[in-house]
Design a protein around this motif. Structure first.
Motif, PDB file in Angstrom:
ATOM      1  N   ILE A 221      14.532  -6.113  -3.043  1.00 26.49           N
ATOM      2  CA  ILE A 221      13.314  -6.434  -2.304  1.00 26.49           C
ATOM      3  C   ILE A 221      12.735  -5.171  -1.663  1.00 26.49           C
ATOM      4  O   ILE A 221      11.519  -4.929  -1.709  1.00 26.49           O
ATOM      5  N   THR A 222      13.618  -4.352  -1.071  1.00 24.79           N
ATOM      6  CA  THR A 222      13.155  -3.113  -0.442  1.00 24.79           C
ATOM      7  C   THR A 222      12.536  -2.174  -1.474  1.00 24.79           C
ATOM      8  O   THR A 222      11.475  -1.582  -1.236  1.00 24.79           O
ATOM      9  N   LEU A 223      13.209  -2.047  -2.622  1.00 24.84           N
ATOM     10  CA  LEU A 223      12.681  -1.175  -3.660  1.00 24.84           C
ATOM     11  C   LEU A 223      11.351  -1.693  -4.195  1.00 24.84           C
ATOM     12  O   LEU A 223      10.457  -0.908  -4.534  1.00 24.84           O
ATOM     13  N   GLN A 224      11.228  -3.031  -4.262  1.00 21.55           N
ATOM     14  CA  GLN A 224       9.961  -3.600  -4.693  1.00 21.55           C
ATOM     15  C   GLN A 224       8.843  -3.253  -3.709  1.00 21.55           C
ATOM     16  O   GLN A 224       7.723  -2.897  -4.107  1.00 21.55           O
ATOM     17  N   LYS A 225       9.145  -3.366  -2.411  1.00 22.24           N
ATOM     18  CA  LYS A 225       8.141  -3.020  -1.407  1.00 22.24           C
ATOM     19  C   LYS A 225       7.782  -1.539  -1.484  1.00 22.24           C
ATOM     20  O   LYS A 225       6.602  -1.171  -1.419  1.00 22.24           O
ATOM     21  N   VAL A 226       8.810  -0.705  -1.626  1.00 25.77           N
ATOM     22  CA  VAL A 226       8.555   0.732  -1.758  1.00 25.77           C
ATOM     23  C   VAL A 226       7.723   1.005  -3.005  1.00 25.77           C
ATOM     24  O   VAL A 226       6.789   1.820  -2.986  1.00 25.77           O
ATOM     25  N   GLY A 227       8.056   0.284  -4.085  1.00 26.43           N
ATOM     26  CA  GLY A 227       7.291   0.460  -5.315  1.00 26.43           C
ATOM     27  C   GLY A 227       5.835   0.077  -5.144  1.00 26.43           C
ATOM     28  O   GLY A 227       4.939   0.769  -5.653  1.00 26.43           O
ATOM     29  N   ARG A 228       5.604  -1.052  -4.418  1.00 25.62           N
ATOM     30  CA  ARG A 228       4.223  -1.464  -4.188  1.00 25.62           C
ATOM     31  C   ARG A 228       3.468  -0.439  -3.342  1.00 25.62           C
ATOM     32  O   ARG A 228       2.292  -0.147  -3.599  1.00 25.62           O
ATOM     33  N   VAL A 229       4.162   0.095  -2.319  1.00 27.46           N
ATOM     34  CA  VAL A 229       3.521   1.118  -1.483  1.00 27.46           C
ATOM     35  C   VAL A 229       3.188   2.352  -2.316  1.00 27.46           C
ATOM     36  O   VAL A 229       2.103   2.933  -2.202  1.00 27.46           O
ATOM     37  N   ILE A 230       4.130   2.737  -3.181  1.00 29.37           N
ATOM     38  CA  ILE A 230       3.888   3.905  -4.036  1.00 29.37           C
ATOM     39  C   ILE A 230       2.719   3.643  -4.981  1.00 29.37           C
ATOM     40  O   ILE A 230       1.867   4.509  -5.191  1.00 29.37           O
ATOM     41  N   ASP A 231       2.684   2.418  -5.549  1.00 31.93           N
ATOM     42  CA  ASP A 231       1.588   2.078  -6.454  1.00 31.93           C
ATOM     43  C   ASP A 231       0.242   2.118  -5.731  1.00 31.93           C
ATOM     44  O   ASP A 231      -0.752   2.653  -6.259  1.00 31.93           O
ATOM     45  N   GLU A 232       0.210   1.539  -4.509  1.00 30.28           N
ATOM     46  CA  GLU A 232      -1.041   1.553  -3.751  1.00 30.28           C
ATOM     47  C   GLU A 232      -1.447   2.983  -3.396  1.00 30.28           C
ATOM     48  O   GLU A 232      -2.633   3.334  -3.436  1.00 30.28           O
ATOM     49  N   THR A 233      -0.445   3.803  -3.040  1.00 30.35           N
ATOM     50  CA  THR A 233      -0.741   5.200  -2.716  1.00 30.35           C
ATOM     51  C   THR A 233      -1.285   5.926  -3.938  1.00 30.35           C
ATOM     52  O   THR A 233      -2.253   6.692  -3.844  1.00 30.35           O
ATOM     53  N   GLU A 234      -0.667   5.673  -5.087  1.00 31.98           N
ATOM     54  CA  GLU A 234      -1.144   6.313  -6.307  1.00 31.98           C
ATOM     55  C   GLU A 234      -2.563   5.861  -6.639  1.00 31.98           C
ATOM     56  O   GLU A 234      -3.398   6.678  -7.057  1.00 31.98           O
ATOM     57  N   LYS A 235      -2.840   4.557  -6.461  1.00 32.30           N
ATOM     58  CA  LYS A 235      -4.192   4.068  -6.718  1.00 32.30           C
ATOM     59  C   LYS A 235      -5.197   4.725  -5.775  1.00 32.30           C
ATOM     60  O   LYS A 235      -6.310   5.106  -6.194  1.00 32.30           O
ATOM     61  N   THR A 236      -4.807   4.842  -4.482  1.00 33.61           N
ATOM     62  CA  THR A 236      -5.700   5.480  -3.507  1.00 33.61           C
ATOM     63  C   THR A 236      -5.955   6.933  -3.872  1.00 33.61           C
ATOM     64  O   THR A 236      -7.098   7.420  -3.819  1.00 33.61           O
ATOM     65  N   VAL A 237      -4.885   7.630  -4.250  1.00 36.18           N
ATOM     66  CA  VAL A 237      -5.033   9.038  -4.638  1.00 36.18           C
ATOM     67  C   VAL A 237      -5.926   9.157  -5.877  1.00 36.18           C
ATOM     68  O   VAL A 237      -6.780  10.049  -5.957  1.00 36.18           O
TER      69      VAL A 237
END
Length: 326
Positions: A221-237
Protein backbone atom coordinates in the motif's frame (compact mmCIF):
# COMPACT_ATOMS: atom_id res chain seq x y z
CA UNK A 1 13.28 -23.43 -20.64
CA UNK A 2 16.69 -24.75 -21.71
CA UNK A 3 15.28 -27.95 -23.18
CA UNK A 4 12.36 -26.21 -24.90
CA UNK A 5 14.72 -24.00 -26.92
CA UNK A 6 17.73 -26.30 -26.93
CA UNK A 7 18.39 -25.61 -30.61
CA UNK A 8 19.20 -22.02 -29.70
CA UNK A 9 21.21 -22.70 -26.54
CA UNK A 10 23.18 -25.49 -28.24
CA UNK A 11 24.58 -22.75 -30.49
CA UNK A 12 25.04 -20.26 -27.60
CA UNK A 13 26.32 -22.34 -24.71
CA UNK A 14 27.61 -19.32 -22.80
CA UNK A 15 24.08 -17.92 -22.43
CA UNK A 16 22.98 -20.99 -20.46
CA UNK A 17 24.72 -19.49 -17.42
CA UNK A 18 23.62 -15.87 -18.08
CA UNK A 19 20.97 -15.96 -15.37
CA UNK A 20 20.96 -12.14 -15.18
CA UNK A 21 19.13 -12.21 -18.53
CA UNK A 22 16.29 -14.26 -17.05
CA UNK A 23 15.41 -17.92 -17.38
CA UNK A 24 15.36 -18.86 -13.69
CA UNK A 25 12.21 -20.62 -12.52
CA UNK A 26 11.02 -21.91 -9.15
CA UNK A 27 11.49 -25.52 -10.19
CA UNK A 28 15.11 -24.96 -11.08
CA UNK A 29 15.60 -23.23 -7.74
CA UNK A 30 13.99 -26.11 -5.86
CA UNK A 31 16.02 -28.76 -7.65
CA UNK A 32 19.29 -26.88 -7.22
CA UNK A 33 18.50 -26.08 -3.59
CA UNK A 34 17.72 -29.74 -2.85
CA UNK A 35 21.00 -30.86 -4.40
CA UNK A 36 23.04 -28.28 -2.48
CA UNK A 37 21.17 -29.12 0.72
CA UNK A 38 21.85 -32.84 0.26
CA UNK A 39 25.58 -32.24 -0.25
CA UNK A 40 25.75 -29.90 2.74
CA UNK A 41 23.83 -32.28 5.01
CA UNK A 42 25.97 -35.22 3.96
CA UNK A 43 29.17 -33.35 4.74
CA UNK A 44 27.91 -32.00 8.05
CA UNK A 45 26.53 -35.39 9.09
CA UNK A 46 22.98 -34.01 9.32
CA UNK A 47 20.09 -36.23 8.33
CA UNK A 48 18.96 -35.04 4.89
CA UNK A 49 15.26 -35.61 5.61
CA UNK A 50 15.48 -33.59 8.82
CA UNK A 51 17.11 -30.77 6.88
CA UNK A 52 14.46 -30.91 4.13
CA UNK A 53 11.63 -30.97 6.67
CA UNK A 54 13.10 -27.93 8.40
CA UNK A 55 13.50 -26.06 5.10
CA UNK A 56 10.02 -26.89 3.72
CA UNK A 57 7.98 -24.32 5.70
CA UNK A 58 10.59 -21.62 5.04
CA UNK A 59 10.47 -22.32 1.32
CA UNK A 60 6.67 -22.25 1.41
CA UNK A 61 6.46 -18.82 3.07
CA UNK A 62 9.24 -17.54 0.81
CA UNK A 63 7.23 -18.56 -2.24
CA UNK A 64 4.14 -16.91 -0.78
CA UNK A 65 5.99 -13.62 -0.42
CA UNK A 66 7.91 -13.98 -3.66
CA UNK A 67 4.73 -14.15 -5.74
CA UNK A 68 4.14 -10.48 -4.96
CA UNK A 69 7.05 -9.73 -7.24
CA UNK A 70 4.74 -10.77 -10.08
CA UNK A 71 2.26 -8.23 -8.76
CA UNK A 72 4.74 -5.38 -8.97
CA UNK A 73 5.98 -6.45 -12.41
CA UNK A 74 2.43 -7.03 -13.72
CA UNK A 75 3.28 -10.53 -14.90
CA UNK A 76 2.10 -14.13 -14.43
CA UNK A 77 -1.53 -13.03 -14.55
CA UNK A 78 -4.64 -14.85 -15.75
CA UNK A 79 -7.32 -14.35 -18.34
CA UNK A 80 -9.46 -11.25 -18.81
CA UNK A 81 -12.32 -10.76 -16.30
CA UNK A 82 -15.11 -8.21 -16.16
CA UNK A 83 -14.16 -6.76 -12.78
CA UNK A 84 -12.16 -7.32 -9.61
CA UNK A 85 -14.49 -5.54 -7.20
CA UNK A 86 -13.88 -8.16 -4.52
CA UNK A 87 -10.24 -7.06 -4.21
CA UNK A 88 -8.70 -3.93 -2.63
CA UNK A 89 -8.15 -1.03 -4.98
CA UNK A 90 -4.35 -1.29 -4.96
CA UNK A 91 -4.54 -4.86 -6.30
CA UNK A 92 -7.43 -4.09 -8.63
CA UNK A 93 -5.64 -1.13 -10.19
CA UNK A 94 -2.39 -3.06 -10.65
CA UNK A 95 -4.25 -5.89 -12.36
CA UNK A 96 -5.66 -3.53 -15.00
CA UNK A 97 -3.35 -4.56 -17.83
CA UNK A 98 -3.62 -3.78 -21.53
CA UNK A 99 -7.04 -2.20 -21.11
CA UNK A 100 -8.65 -5.09 -19.16
CA UNK A 101 -8.78 -6.57 -15.67
CA UNK A 102 -6.84 -9.82 -15.28
CA UNK A 103 -7.14 -12.72 -12.87
CA UNK A 104 -4.61 -12.14 -10.05
CA UNK A 105 -3.11 -15.65 -10.19
CA UNK A 106 -0.14 -14.42 -8.19
CA UNK A 107 -2.52 -13.73 -5.30
CA UNK A 108 -4.14 -17.16 -5.55
CA UNK A 109 -0.77 -18.89 -5.33
CA UNK A 110 0.46 -16.59 -2.57
CA UNK A 111 -2.56 -17.39 -0.41
CA UNK A 112 -2.33 -21.10 -1.27
CA UNK A 113 1.32 -21.21 -0.15
CA UNK A 114 0.56 -19.22 2.99
CA UNK A 115 -2.12 -21.76 3.94
CA UNK A 116 0.35 -24.54 3.20
CA UNK A 117 2.90 -22.94 5.52
CA UNK A 118 0.36 -22.75 8.35
CA UNK A 119 -0.67 -26.39 7.81
CA UNK A 120 2.94 -27.58 7.85
CA UNK A 121 3.56 -25.82 11.16
CA UNK A 122 0.38 -27.28 12.67
CA UNK A 123 0.94 -30.81 11.33
CA UNK A 124 4.56 -30.79 12.45
CA UNK A 125 3.57 -29.98 16.01
CA UNK A 126 0.14 -31.53 16.37
CA UNK A 127 -0.27 -34.69 14.34
CA UNK A 128 1.05 -38.03 15.44
CA UNK A 129 2.72 -40.56 13.17
CA UNK A 130 4.63 -37.88 11.31
CA UNK A 131 7.80 -39.52 10.07
CA UNK A 132 10.94 -38.01 8.67
CA UNK A 133 10.34 -36.81 5.15
CA UNK A 134 6.56 -36.51 5.54
CA UNK A 135 6.76 -32.71 5.84
CA UNK A 136 8.80 -32.54 2.64
CA UNK A 137 6.32 -34.87 0.94
CA UNK A 138 3.40 -32.71 2.08
CA UNK A 139 5.12 -29.63 0.69
CA UNK A 140 5.63 -31.29 -2.69
CA UNK A 141 2.03 -32.51 -2.88
CA UNK A 142 0.48 -29.28 -1.61
CA UNK A 143 2.52 -26.96 -3.80
CA UNK A 144 2.29 -29.24 -6.83
CA UNK A 145 -1.50 -29.53 -6.60
CA UNK A 146 -2.05 -25.79 -6.14
CA UNK A 147 0.40 -24.87 -8.91
CA UNK A 148 -1.24 -27.33 -11.30
CA UNK A 149 -4.67 -25.73 -10.81
CA UNK A 150 -3.50 -22.12 -10.81
CA UNK A 151 -1.19 -22.65 -13.78
CA UNK A 152 -4.24 -23.52 -15.85
CA UNK A 153 -5.56 -19.99 -15.29
CA UNK A 154 -2.44 -18.23 -16.57
CA UNK A 155 -1.98 -16.94 -20.10
CA UNK A 156 1.82 -16.88 -20.33
CA UNK A 157 2.61 -20.58 -19.90
CA UNK A 158 4.77 -22.75 -22.12
CA UNK A 159 2.96 -25.73 -23.62
CA UNK A 160 4.25 -29.29 -23.90
CA UNK A 161 2.19 -32.21 -25.26
CA UNK A 162 -1.12 -30.48 -24.70
CA UNK A 163 -0.42 -29.33 -21.14
CA UNK A 164 1.52 -26.50 -19.64
CA UNK A 165 5.11 -27.31 -18.72
CA UNK A 166 4.52 -26.28 -15.11
CA UNK A 167 1.54 -28.64 -14.91
CA UNK A 168 3.69 -31.56 -16.01
CA UNK A 169 6.29 -30.61 -13.38
CA UNK A 170 3.56 -30.20 -10.77
CA UNK A 171 2.33 -33.72 -11.52
CA UNK A 172 5.90 -34.91 -11.10
CA UNK A 173 6.14 -33.17 -7.70
CA UNK A 174 2.86 -34.75 -6.55
CA UNK A 175 4.04 -38.17 -7.63
CA UNK A 176 7.38 -37.65 -5.89
CA UNK A 177 5.66 -36.57 -2.68
CA UNK A 178 3.43 -39.67 -2.66
CA UNK A 179 6.45 -41.86 -3.33
CA UNK A 180 8.37 -40.30 -0.41
CA UNK A 181 5.48 -41.04 1.98
CA UNK A 182 5.31 -44.69 0.97
CA UNK A 183 9.08 -44.99 0.91
CA UNK A 184 9.55 -43.53 4.40
CA UNK A 185 6.70 -45.65 5.78
CA UNK A 186 8.17 -48.79 4.28
CA UNK A 187 11.59 -47.89 5.68
CA UNK A 188 9.91 -47.21 8.99
CA UNK A 189 11.61 -43.88 9.32
CA UNK A 190 11.57 -42.54 12.87
CA UNK A 191 8.67 -40.44 14.11
CA UNK A 192 9.16 -36.92 15.26
CA UNK A 193 9.07 -36.87 19.04
CA UNK A 194 7.57 -33.52 20.08
CA UNK A 195 7.54 -32.55 23.72
CA UNK A 196 4.57 -30.65 25.12
CA UNK A 197 6.68 -27.61 25.99
CA UNK A 198 7.30 -26.96 22.30
CA UNK A 199 3.59 -26.64 21.53
CA UNK A 200 3.73 -22.84 21.58
CA UNK A 201 6.25 -22.84 18.74
CA UNK A 202 3.63 -23.29 16.05
CA UNK A 203 1.76 -20.29 17.46
CA UNK A 204 4.92 -18.25 17.14
CA UNK A 205 5.34 -19.42 13.54
CA UNK A 206 1.78 -18.45 12.68
CA UNK A 207 2.15 -15.05 14.36
CA UNK A 208 5.35 -14.44 12.41
CA UNK A 209 3.60 -15.46 9.18
CA UNK A 210 0.65 -13.15 9.86
CA UNK A 211 3.04 -10.34 10.78
CA UNK A 212 4.91 -10.85 7.53
CA UNK A 213 1.70 -10.77 5.53
CA UNK A 214 0.50 -7.62 7.30
CA UNK A 215 3.87 -6.00 6.76
CA UNK A 216 3.81 -7.02 3.12
CA UNK A 217 0.32 -5.58 2.60
CA UNK A 218 1.34 -2.35 4.38
CA UNK A 219 4.50 -2.18 2.26
CA UNK A 220 2.52 -2.70 -0.92
CA UNK A 221 0.00 0.00 0.00
CA UNK A 222 2.83 2.39 0.89
CA UNK A 223 4.66 1.64 -2.34
CA UNK A 224 1.44 2.18 -4.26
CA UNK A 225 0.99 5.59 -2.65
CA UNK A 226 4.61 6.47 -3.34
CA UNK A 227 4.13 5.30 -6.91
CA UNK A 228 1.06 7.49 -7.33
CA UNK A 229 2.94 10.49 -5.92
CA UNK A 230 5.83 9.80 -8.29
CA UNK A 231 3.43 9.47 -11.22
CA UNK A 232 1.69 12.74 -10.33
CA UNK A 233 5.07 14.45 -9.93
CA UNK A 234 6.20 13.13 -13.29
CA UNK A 235 2.96 14.32 -14.91
CA UNK A 236 3.41 17.77 -13.33
CA UNK A 237 7.01 17.95 -14.49
CA UNK A 238 5.97 16.87 -17.98
CA UNK A 239 3.22 19.52 -18.02
CA UNK A 240 5.60 22.22 -16.83
CA UNK A 241 8.21 21.09 -19.33
CA UNK A 242 5.61 21.19 -22.09
CA UNK A 243 4.49 24.67 -21.03
CA UNK A 244 8.09 25.88 -20.94
CA UNK A 245 8.70 24.38 -24.37
CA UNK A 246 5.58 26.10 -25.74
CA UNK A 247 6.64 29.41 -24.18
CA UNK A 248 10.15 29.08 -25.58
CA UNK A 249 8.71 28.23 -28.98
CA UNK A 250 6.41 31.24 -28.90
CA UNK A 251 9.29 33.43 -27.73
CA UNK A 252 11.46 32.19 -30.58
CA UNK A 253 8.66 32.88 -33.04
CA UNK A 254 8.25 36.42 -31.61
CA UNK A 255 11.98 37.04 -31.83
CA UNK A 256 11.93 35.82 -35.42
CA UNK A 257 9.11 38.23 -36.25
CA UNK A 258 10.96 41.06 -34.50
CA UNK A 259 14.08 40.29 -36.53
CA UNK A 260 12.05 40.29 -39.73
CA UNK A 261 10.48 43.64 -38.75
CA UNK A 262 13.88 45.12 -37.96
CA UNK A 263 15.18 43.93 -41.31
CA UNK A 264 12.17 45.54 -43.05
CA UNK A 265 12.78 48.80 -41.21
CA UNK A 266 16.45 48.73 -42.17
CA UNK A 267 15.49 48.13 -45.80
CA UNK A 268 12.98 50.99 -45.73
CA UNK A 269 15.45 53.27 -43.99
CA UNK A 270 18.01 52.36 -46.60
CA UNK A 271 15.40 53.24 -49.26
CA UNK A 272 14.40 56.57 -47.62
CA UNK A 273 17.97 57.85 -47.19
CA UNK A 274 18.48 58.45 -50.96
CA UNK A 275 15.04 60.10 -51.10
CA UNK A 276 16.03 62.48 -48.34
CA UNK A 277 19.22 63.21 -50.24
CA UNK A 278 17.27 63.82 -53.45
CA UNK A 279 14.83 66.11 -51.63
CA UNK A 280 17.74 68.06 -50.17
CA UNK A 281 19.32 68.34 -53.60
CA UNK A 282 15.98 69.41 -55.07
CA UNK A 283 15.60 72.04 -52.35
CA UNK A 284 19.02 73.42 -53.24
CA UNK A 285 18.07 73.46 -56.92
CA UNK A 286 14.79 75.23 -56.14
CA UNK A 287 16.68 77.84 -54.11
CA UNK A 288 19.04 78.36 -57.02
CA UNK A 289 16.08 78.72 -59.42
CA UNK A 290 14.43 81.24 -57.11
CA UNK A 291 17.60 83.26 -57.00
CA UNK A 292 17.92 83.17 -60.75
CA UNK A 293 14.23 84.16 -61.08
CA UNK A 294 14.82 87.20 -58.84
CA UNK A 295 17.78 88.22 -60.95
CA UNK A 296 15.78 87.82 -64.15
CA UNK A 297 12.90 89.74 -62.59
CA UNK A 298 15.21 92.63 -61.79
CA UNK A 299 16.59 92.58 -65.31
CA UNK A 300 13.07 92.47 -66.75
CA UNK A 301 12.02 95.44 -64.58
CA UNK A 302 15.05 97.41 -65.73
CA UNK A 303 14.40 96.51 -69.36
CA UNK A 304 10.71 97.52 -68.95
CA UNK A 305 11.68 100.91 -67.56
CA UNK A 306 14.01 101.46 -70.45
CA UNK A 307 11.35 100.35 -72.91
CA UNK A 308 8.84 102.80 -71.43
CA UNK A 309 11.32 105.61 -71.65
CA UNK A 310 12.18 104.68 -75.23
CA UNK A 311 8.46 104.52 -76.17
CA UNK A 312 7.84 107.97 -74.65
CA UNK A 313 10.74 109.39 -76.65
CA UNK A 314 9.41 107.86 -79.85
CA UNK A 315 5.96 109.31 -79.19
CA UNK A 316 7.42 112.78 -78.68
CA UNK A 317 9.37 112.46 -81.90
CA UNK A 318 6.21 111.45 -83.84
CA UNK A 319 4.29 114.43 -82.43
CA UNK A 320 7.11 116.83 -83.30
CA UNK A 321 7.36 115.40 -86.79
CA UNK A 322 3.65 115.93 -87.48
CA UNK A 323 3.84 119.49 -86.15
CA UNK A 324 6.70 120.49 -88.40
CA UNK A 325 4.99 119.00 -91.42
CA UNK A 326 2.07 121.32 -90.91
Amino acid sequence: MLFLVFDYYSQHLGEIFAIWNGGLAIYGGLITGAIVLYIFADRKLINTWDFLDIAAPSVMIAQSLGRWGNFFNQEAYGAVVENLDYLPDFIKNQMYIDGSYRQPTFLYESIWNLIGFALIVIFRRRLKNIRRGHITAFYLIWYGFGRMIIEGMRTDSLMFFGLRVSQWLSALLIGLGIYIIFYQNRKKAPFYNVKRRIKMLEVAYIIVAIALVVFLVYLIITLQKVGRVIDETEKTVKTLTSDVDVTLHQTNELLTKVNVLVDDINVKVATIDPLFTAVADLSVSVSDLNEQARVLSKKASSAGSKTIKTGAGLSAIRVASKFFKK
